[in-house]
Structure formats: C-alpha cells, structure tokens
Design an enzyme around this catalytic site. Structure first.
Site, PDB file in Angstrom:
ATOM      1  N   HIS A   1      77.657  -3.471  42.621  1.00  0.00           N
ATOM      2  CA  HIS A   1      76.484  -2.594  42.602  1.00  0.00           C
ATOM      3  C   HIS A   1      76.697  -1.464  43.599  1.00  0.00           C
ATOM      4  O   HIS A   1      77.238  -1.691  44.689  1.00  0.00           O
ATOM      5  CB  HIS A   1      75.244  -3.419  42.984  1.00  0.00           C
ATOM      6  CG  HIS A   1      73.991  -2.607  43.108  1.00  0.00           C
ATOM      7  ND1 HIS A   1      73.340  -2.408  44.310  1.00  0.00           N
ATOM      8  CD2 HIS A   1      73.258  -1.943  42.178  1.00  0.00           C
ATOM      9  CE1 HIS A   1      72.257  -1.667  44.106  1.00  0.00           C
ATOM     10  NE2 HIS A   1      72.194  -1.377  42.831  1.00  0.00           N
ATOM     11  N   ASN A   2      76.277  -0.242  43.235  1.00  0.00           N
ATOM     12  CA  ASN A   2      76.453   0.912  44.138  1.00  0.00           C
ATOM     13  C   ASN A   2      77.853   0.902  44.751  1.00  0.00           C
ATOM     14  O   ASN A   2      78.034   0.985  45.966  1.00  0.00           O
ATOM     15  CB  ASN A   2      75.408   0.886  45.259  1.00  0.00           C
ATOM     16  CG  ASN A   2      74.005   1.203  44.759  1.00  0.00           C
ATOM     17  OD1 ASN A   2      73.820   1.652  43.627  1.00  0.00           O
ATOM     18  ND2 ASN A   2      73.015   0.964  45.598  1.00  0.00           N
TER      19      ASN A   2
ATOM     20  N   GLU B   1      80.037   0.742  39.481  1.00  0.00           N
ATOM     21  CA  GLU B   1      78.902   1.626  39.194  1.00  0.00           C
ATOM     22  C   GLU B   1      79.176   3.024  39.744  1.00  0.00           C
ATOM     23  O   GLU B   1      79.696   3.175  40.852  1.00  0.00           O
ATOM     24  CB  GLU B   1      77.630   1.052  39.827  1.00  0.00           C
ATOM     25  CG  GLU B   1      76.384   1.823  39.446  1.00  0.00           C
ATOM     26  CD  GLU B   1      75.100   1.201  39.996  1.00  0.00           C
ATOM     27  OE1 GLU B   1      74.023   1.669  39.599  1.00  0.00           O
ATOM     28  OE2 GLU B   1      75.179   0.274  40.823  1.00  0.00           O
TER      29      GLU B   1
ATOM     30  N   ASP C   1      76.991   6.555  40.246  1.00  0.00           N
ATOM     31  CA  ASP C   1      75.719   7.284  40.176  1.00  0.00           C
ATOM     32  C   ASP C   1      76.014   8.778  40.281  1.00  0.00           C
ATOM     33  O   ASP C   1      76.452   9.256  41.330  1.00  0.00           O
ATOM     34  CB  ASP C   1      74.789   6.870  41.323  1.00  0.00           C
ATOM     35  CG  ASP C   1      74.288   5.442  41.165  1.00  0.00           C
ATOM     36  OD1 ASP C   1      74.698   4.778  40.199  1.00  0.00           O
ATOM     37  OD2 ASP C   1      73.488   4.991  42.013  1.00  0.00           O
TER      38      ASP C   1
ATOM     39  N   HIS D   1      73.924   7.802  46.469  1.00  0.00           N
ATOM     40  CA  HIS D   1      72.697   7.081  46.155  1.00  0.00           C
ATOM     41  C   HIS D   1      71.544   8.073  46.198  1.00  0.00           C
ATOM     42  O   HIS D   1      71.102   8.487  47.279  1.00  0.00           O
ATOM     43  CB  HIS D   1      72.476   5.926  47.151  1.00  0.00           C
ATOM     44  CG  HIS D   1      71.520   4.904  46.655  1.00  0.00           C
ATOM     45  ND1 HIS D   1      70.460   4.451  47.383  1.00  0.00           N
ATOM     46  CD2 HIS D   1      71.470   4.245  45.473  1.00  0.00           C
ATOM     47  CE1 HIS D   1      69.789   3.547  46.688  1.00  0.00           C
ATOM     48  NE2 HIS D   1      70.392   3.403  45.524  1.00  0.00           N
TER      49      HIS D   1
ATOM     50  N   GLU E   1      75.182   5.855  35.927  1.00  0.00           N
ATOM     51  CA  GLU E   1      73.785   6.263  36.094  1.00  0.00           C
ATOM     52  C   GLU E   1      73.803   7.777  36.147  1.00  0.00           C
ATOM     53  O   GLU E   1      74.289   8.373  37.110  1.00  0.00           O
ATOM     54  CB  GLU E   1      73.221   5.659  37.382  1.00  0.00           C
ATOM     55  CG  GLU E   1      71.714   5.585  37.401  1.00  0.00           C
ATOM     56  CD  GLU E   1      71.198   4.860  38.628  1.00  0.00           C
ATOM     57  OE1 GLU E   1      70.724   5.561  39.543  1.00  0.00           O
ATOM     58  OE2 GLU E   1      71.300   3.629  38.693  1.00  0.00           O
TER      59      GLU E   1
END
Length: 769
Positions: free
Chosen positions: A305-306, A335, A337, A350, A384
C-alpha cells in the site's frame, strides 16, 4: 579475459586500498555533500568511518549488513548530482532491513572501483561460509571489540567483561576453570582462537549432547544406522532415511576419519541440527511447489500500500527506493498514486498531504528494472489516477514506452470466464485502474471517482480532498483506459457481483468495510473471492503508516491485502511468514476451502464445514508417539491430529539494552493466527539473567480448527516487570510448513533480517487423534 591469478592480485590490491582508508563524499542531497573517512578494518568484515572534524570517534557497519552495491547513478540522490559527479565515481551501499542506503562519491573512477569490487568480494566470501565458520567468525568479531589495545590477547577480567557484552552471565569459578583450560600457552590470557574454544566450552549444548548419547550405540559417535534411527524416530523421515543419513554425514561431519567410517561426531550432529535443512521450516516448501496454473483469483498475492512512501503517509518522503525494496521482497502488487506535476510531468505522492513528490517516469523506470528480480510471476500495478487529460496522455505514453513488451493490456485469447494463471502471465506487468465504461471512438470518457475519493476522505490532510465522494466524477483518456488489464469497479453487493461482474473487474475495500462484510456475510465474501480479485487497503486514519492484521482478510480469500511494507511489526511478520513459502514468488495458492465455489465456508464458523476436524496444537513432547513422515499435507487431509511442541532452550540471544551490566531475562511466546476460533497466544516463564543458553522445557497447548489457514509466530522477549517487555526476535511461518522433530527456530529482527546465531530449540511431534 583476466586470469584467475590476475583477478586474485587485483582483489588483494582492492583490500589493501580499503584497509589504508580513503576520503569519500557522502551525499544526502544536492545541497548536502560531506567528506567522510572510510576504512576497512583488519578483520575484513567491518568498515569504520568518521567525519573529517572527528578526532577518534569512528562509526562502523558490518559487511554482512550490506545487501548490495549499486554502481553509478542508481539512486535518486546520486541522480540529482549527476551533472556534478560522473557515474563511474559514484556507488550506493544498500543495507538489509529498513536501514537507509549510503550514497558515496570517490575522487576517481579507479578508487570507486576498488571499493565497489572490494566490498562485493567480501560479501561473496561471507555468503559462502558454512554455519560453523559463521559462528567462529561471530565470536571472533566480539573478541576484536574487546581487544582494545589490539595486541591480539585478552585476560580473564577482559573476558568476563566481553561475555557480559555477549549476553553471557556465568558462574565465575566455572568460567575461570574453562579459561585456564583454553589458555594452552599458560600465559594468563587468550588469543583469538583460544577465546573461540573458551566460548564454545562455556556454551556447551548439554541438551544436544544428551540427545546424541540417547541414539549413539557406542556413546562416542552416531553410526549410519544410529543416525537413520534418529531420522526415522524423531525427525519422522520414512523411506530413504538410511541414504539420507549418509548424505548428512558427508555434508556436516567435520572429521575426515569419521566421514570415511560413515559416522557422525557430536560436532557434526550439532552442525546438522543448526543447519537450514533441520530448521522448523520444511525445505520442501521453500522451493516452488504449488500449482501455478490456476486463475489469478485463486492466489494470495503479496501486496503493498502507498508503495512510494519510506515513512508515514502525512509528511514522510516518497522515493523510488521504496519500490525497489518492496519488489526485492517479492511484492507482486504495488501502488502508484498519480497527480498533476509541473512542466506537464505527472508526479507520485500521497495527495493532499506534505509527503514529497517523485516523477512518475522515474517510478515506471524503476518498476521496469526491478519487476522480475525476485519473482517471474506477474506484477500488478494499482493506479490511483488524479491527473488531467493532458497528463493522463503522458502517463499512457510512459507506461507503454518504458514497460514495452512487459506490459499486458488484454486477457489471453479465448479466456472470458476467468482470469489467466500466474504461469500464463509470467514476466508480465498488469495495470489496474479505472476504465471507460462504454468503449467508443471518443478520446475521453467519464468514470466514477468514488473509490479513490473514499480512500482519501478519512485521511487527515493539509489540503482539502473532494467533499462529495459519492458524486465525484473524473474524465479519463481512452489511451490510458485501454492499457488497464484489471478494471477498478465500485462494489454494490455480493448478489450484483455474482450476476454481473466480469473476471477482470476488481473492487477495493477499506479494512473496516472488509471486516464488516466478513462479520455479516462471511461465506458470501469467500464465494465472491473464488471468482473476483479483491483489494483491501489500510484506513486513511493510519497516518503513521501502521498496519491492520492481514490474516482476517486472508481468511475471507481476499487476494490483494495491501500493507505498508515500510512499517515493521507483527503484521509484516505475518505477511513475510506466509509468502516465504513457494520460492518467495509472491503468489500462494489459497487453500481448497477458499477456492471451491460449490463449497460454503465461513471463517467465523469453521465448525460448520462438512469436513471439519480440529487439530490439537500442543507445545510439549509426547512420549511413544510415532506417525509416518511425509510432511503436514498428510495430516491436513486427516485433519484430526495432535501437535506437540516442547520449547527447550535458546542460543546466543542478542542484548536489548546496551548497558554493560544488562543481561536479558528471556521468555518465549507462541502466537496462533487464523480463523477467530484459532486466535490464541501463550508464553513460557522468563529465565533470569541468561541470554546465551536459557532453558525453558515448557508446555504450551492450542487447539486448531482450520490448520490450512493458521500461521504460527514465535516471539522472544526480554521480561520487564516495571514496563513493557522488550522485543528480542521473532519467527513466523505457515502451520503447513512446520517440520516435526528436533528443530531450531532461527530468529529474525524487527526488520525481518537474520540475527544469526540467535535461535530457539524446540521439539515437535504429530499424531492422529
């Protein structure tokens, strides 16, 4: 091509250059570049360094802590100074665990190569050491620390001080007798090798010697027949024990005479018992042993995650190094973003926080370089997307151009009812993200942004995220949409999924939502995950990048259980423990109860399954019990077995507090993670002031209802009556990977790295109920 002699001479010259010492620039940023003096110590295992202004204060690190040496501009920091320092003068030292890398610049390419090749040669030398040599080396390292005047000798007073540093609290009279025995020259002091012998006498393994004598027909050695009997009776090996006994003698017996006589001494027996093949983890399950030809939905997938974050998700740095570390650990879902950046360049960070930003093209380049270093099985990149149409076009171009043939944009021909298998997708990168619902000739389309907004809405932020998650819409360019292999879709209901969902559609659940569904509709959730990929992510309120327990999600058959890989702790121990098996490929075939759509299994009520038989898990030796060997797969078919551990002793546990007088008071806790009925933990008593050979000989007992979903975690702590116990080490493995018999549990640090030679010694037996 250089001759071996030339290579050897060059290697020797490199070490001499390193021993002489050299000023290298340590680079932390474009603005921070400082000279440090680096020097290889005489032990050829330690590098000391100090600032130019420091007089005597050196810091050190061990060669064994270095995982890799990267040449050239292979870090963000060195890339930022590429215009100032050429690549042939630059290199990066990568450390094990979560310790930060060191970026260095030499004054010339020749000096850089001396350090690069020298460190690589020393690393290779340490990797090739056998267990016995590693132990001798470890003891010698301590000796060098104690030999302050560097005369190669220490007296009894210095030896006592050193033993305290090594976590040894001994009877002084007994230690004095052994010291005199080791002092062959009767000089009143010990040289390096004499101290090694002194330490070995002091830490003699009486529990191993007793076992050895139980099986030795002459009390002096184990014949091939003696060893075969031990392998059959205690290690539960069946056919082939006699042949295996001879192989073990050849592999571990240090005496040439004993090997020629097909016998094993106590030294060889101890070397075997402490070797990787006699560890608690079944070596048959360390290689690739699972069927990799089933649909992707049938596997647990190691997921981050992240992934771009090195620390917390509020103010921490973003770095491509975080991707490198995750991919090297076998992570198969990362991931990314994406947000609008300056000069038309998409950035990764983030959103709506103070975390630093990195360029998307650098992230994709890093993924391309490291995607298949640790595993050949497919890598999923979860996107994302918060970019404008213009920067989405840049995103699409980067993904296509940089990933090239590795990028897969559509399912294999003829596959429509289920996703392809990991085997069919080897060395392919799959993008997961939003897709335009109705494919058309239009270059753009509108998609719901609700999942991305929901993932951020409970996150404390320095800017204002979208306020209405339900109505949030986003324009998506067709060029980027067409690259998506897995389509992100909003989850409506299990019934909607069952009747309408396509195999390549994936929903994301926050940890709280996933837990809610597991409580309210466990068997439906399991059924959903036999067909669809499900991603679970941590709550946005976890600003410290802490993790939730992944076992709760694995119990439901959720495949992509995303954790913050940068955060050490029990949760990452469980993740590492599960994915250590099957060649650390990042893919683990889910148990059959979570793959069969015609079976209804509810982890909340495992006793309702049709083939339910609990297991008794008992940390104790059961006498006169024998079962056929073959590993736990047999017992899981029977499902009605009693398992018994005896936590016998510990070896060379590390100090927790570095105060000279401090000795640990260790205890062992066994923790079971699995379905709710199986969650349990028990611990031994603590042993006063003994970190070098504590003995527990204690019984801990558990009942396991669903063994194929259980993980076992051993934790060693330093007892403290006034405050929380201090962590010493841990080891986690799937229940199905446990080997019966006398086994060592080789402890790992908080970072998941080895703390050799620290271990605990246990005995495990299994019987049918």
């Amino acid at each position: 091509m250089e001759s071996p002699q030339t290579c050897c001479e060059q290697g020797h010259q490199n070490l001499e250059v390193m021993k002489a010492g050299m000023f290298l620039r340590k680079v932390k940023s474009r603005m921070w570049k400082r000279h440090r003096h680096y020097k290889l110590q005489e032990d050829c295992k330690t590098i000391a360094y100090k600032s130019s202004w420091a007089i005597n204060s050196y810091s050190t690190f061990s060669i064994s802590d270095v995982e890799a040496v990267r040449e050239g501009h292979q870090s963000e920091t060195l890339l930022s100074v590429a215009d100032e320092f050429p690549a042939d003068r630059c290199f990066t030292l990568v450390f094990r665990g979560r310790r930060g890398n060191i970026d260095l610049v030499a004054d010339s390419a020749k000096e850089a190569q001396a350090w690069i090749q020298g460190i690589k040669a020393l690393m290779e030398n340490m990797e090739n050491m056998d267990e016995s040599t590693k132990l001798d080396q470890w003891i010698s390292d301590w000796f060098l620390k104690a030999d302050l005047n560097k005369d190669g000798r220490i007296n009894f007073k210095e030896a006592k001080k050193l033993l305290k540093m090594m976590n040894v609290d001994m009877n002084e009279e007994h230690a004095c007798c052994l010291f005199m025995l080791a002092d062959k020259s009767e000089s009143g002091s010990l040289e390096d090798q004499e101290f090694v012998e002194f330490y070995k006498m002091l830490t003699k393994r009486t529990e191993v010697l007793d076992l050895f004598e139980d099986y030795s027909s002459n009390g002096q050695s184990l014949s091939q027949c003696d060893l075969e009997e031990f392998l059959r009776e205690e290690q539960l090996e069946g056919e082939g024990s006699y042949k295996h006994a001879l192989q073990l003698i050849d592999r571990y017996e240090p005496s040439d005479t004993a090997r020629m006589n097909h016998s094993m001494s106590i030294d060889g027996f101890l070397m075997y018992l402490t070797s990787p093949e006699a560890s608690i983890f079944n070596p048959e399950r360390q290689g690739l042993f699972q069927d990799m030809s089933q649909p992707l939905a049938h596997y647990y997938i190691s997921s981050s995650h992240n992934t771009y974050l090195m620390e917390d998700q509020l103010t921490g740095p973003s770095s491509v190094e975080a991707y490198i570390q995750a991919l090297k650990r076998g992570c198969r879902c990362v991931e990314v973003d994406c947000w609008n950046g300056t000069n038309g360049e998409p950035v990764v960070y983030h959103g709506h926080t103070l975390t630093s930003k990195i360029l998307l093209k650098d992230v994709i380049t890093t993924i391309a370089n490291y995607a298949f270093k640790a595993s050949e099985y497919p890598l999923i990149v979860s996107i994302e997307n918060h970019c404008s149409i213009e920067q989405q076009e840049v995103m699409a171009r980067y993904f296509r151009d940089i990933l090239g043939d590795m990028l897969l944009t559509k399912t294999a021909d003829g596959v429509s009812s289920e996703l392809p298998s990991p085997e069919a997708l080897k060395r392919k990168i799959l993008l997961k993200g939003k897709k335009i619902r109705n494919e058309s000739e239009s270059p753009t389309g509108e998609v719901s942004d609700e999942d991305e907004a929901a993932e951020m809405k409970d996150s404390p932020a320095s800017e204002s995220p979208p306020t209405d998650a339900k109505k949030s819409k986003q324009n998506l360019c067709k060029e980027l949409s067409d690259l998506m292999f897995c389509k992100s879709v909003h989850f409506h209901s299990f019934e909607h999924s069952r009747t309408s969902a396509k195999p390549d559609e994936m929903s994301s659940f926050s940890e709280s939502k996933a837990r809610k569904y597991s409580k309210e509709a466990g068997s439906e959730f399991v059924l959903h995950n036999t067909r669809q990929l499900t991603r679970v992510y941590p709550s946005g309120m976890r600003t410290d990048s802490s993790n939730y327990c992944p076992v709760d999600m694995w119990n439901m058959g959720c495949q992509i259980v995303a954790l913050n890989f940068q955060t050490a702790g029990m949760e990452m121990d469980l993740n590492d423990g599960l994915f250590t098996q099957n060649s650390s490929s990042g893919y683990i075939l889910k148990p059959e109860i979570l793959r069969k759509s015609e079976r209804l299994f509810d982890p909340e009520n495992p006793e309702e399954r049709e083939d339910y038989h609990p297991l008794l898990f008992n940390v104790k030796v059961l006498n006169n019990i024998r079962v056929s060997s073959a590993s736990l797969s047999l017992y899981l078919l029977i499902r009605s077995v009693s398992i018994s551990f005896k936590v016998i002793s510990g070896q060379q546990l590390p100090k927790v507090k570095q105060k000279e007088w401090s000795i640990v008071d260790p205890l062992v806790r066994v923790e079971i993670y699995g379905v709710p009925l199986d969650q349990a933990k028990q611990e031994t008593k603590y042993i006063d002031n003994n970190g070098f050979n504590p003995h527990w000989n204690e019984t801990l007992q558990f009942k396991i209802h669903t063994p194929e979903l259980a993980l076992v975690r051993f934790v060693v702590e330093d007892y403290d009556k006034a405050s929380r116990n201090d962590f010493i080490g841990q080891y986690t493995l799937p229940f199905t990977c446990i080997q019966p018999g006398y086994r060592h549990v080789h402890l790992l640090s908080k970072d998941g790295t080895s703390i050799h030679p620290s271990s605990i010694y246990v005995h495990i037996t299994i019987k049918e109920l």
